[in-house]
Design an enzyme around this catalytic site. Structure first.
Site, PDB file in Angstrom:
ATOM      1  CB  SER A 103      34.594  27.010  22.391  1.00  0.00           C
ATOM      2  OG  SER A 103      34.647  28.401  22.150  1.00  0.00           O
TER       3      SER A 103
ATOM      4  CG  ASP B 263      29.217  26.691  27.616  1.00  0.00           C
ATOM      5  OD1 ASP B 263      28.399  26.432  28.524  1.00  0.00           O
ATOM      6  OD2 ASP B 263      28.881  26.814  26.427  1.00  0.00           O
TER       7      ASP B 263
ATOM      8  CG  HIS C 181      31.134  28.708  22.538  1.00  0.00           C
ATOM      9  ND1 HIS C 181      32.018  28.556  23.577  1.00  0.00           N
ATOM     10  CD2 HIS C 181      29.956  28.225  22.975  1.00  0.00           C
ATOM     11  CE1 HIS C 181      31.389  28.011  24.599  1.00  0.00           C
ATOM     12  NE2 HIS C 181      30.137  27.788  24.258  1.00  0.00           N
TER      13      HIS C 181
END
Length: 207
Positions: free
Chosen positions: A26, A146, A53
């Protein structure tokens, strides 16, 4: 039938210990992704799938960026494509990226997981289920949790798990959440991750 499907998805890979490397990242993840992939040689025989992300409004340029830093073939993932050795597949904004039982990539607009789409957990879970002990999952810099559930899934099916260390992570949330599961095999710098991937993957199995 499940065994036949698994044999089919592995049949086009060389006789190596690991066929798939799934990478999740991310915020702060692009730098370690580049550091890892730039150190991997052109004859690396596994496939690499990357989920990061990013703002879903903008198209992803990750495949274009990575193609300038790696000797491997780089493609943005397409639904229906069969995962191939020596190829890097990058995410598509605002779609989950998963691998099916036949080694086929799918892009899904199903609900967000961990408030994000694409979700690292979704990718890792699909890779763990279908590639089992031939899968490696790597969690890099990023906010949130995540990847933690996905790491647990990879280990459940016998795969290998790696997390980026705190000293090199711009944001340590995601690697720490993965490490806190107790299911991470190695905590390494990006340079060490690249070396570890080469050592793990580029070892032929004894017939």
């Amino acid at each position: 039938m499940a065994l036949q499907q698994r044999h089919r998805i592995l049949s086009h890979f060389p006789n190596i210990a690991y066929n798939i490397v799934a990478i999740g990242a991310s915020a702060g993840g692009q730098k370690p992704i580049i550091q890892i992939l730039s150190a991997i040689p052109a004859d690396f025989p596994a496939a690499i799938i990357i989920v990061q992300h990013m703002n879903p409004v903008y198209p992803s340029r990750l495949a274009h960026i990575l193609s300038r830093h790696t000797a491997l073939r780089v493609e943005q993932a397409k639904s229906g494509e069969i995962v191939r050795p020596g190829t890097i597949y990058t995410y598509v904004p605002n779609q989950h990226l998963v691998v099916g039982a036949n080694g086929q990539l799918s892009l899904l607009e199903s609900p967000k997981m961990n408030f994000v789409r694409p979700s690292v957990d979704k990718l890792f879970m699909s890779v763990g289920l279908n590639y089992r002990m031939r899968a490696i999952a790597v969690v890099l810099s990023g906010f949130g949790r995540d990847g933690a559930l996905g790491v647990m899934a990879i280990k459940k099916y016998g795969g290998m798990t790696i997390a980026q260390d705190e000293s090199t992570s711009e944001y340590f949330d995601m690697p720490k959440a993965a490490i806190d599961t107790g299911k991470v095999d190695f905590v390494l710098t990006p340079e060490a991750i690249a070396k570890s991937l080469c050592s793990l993957v580029m070892t032929e199995l004894v017939a």
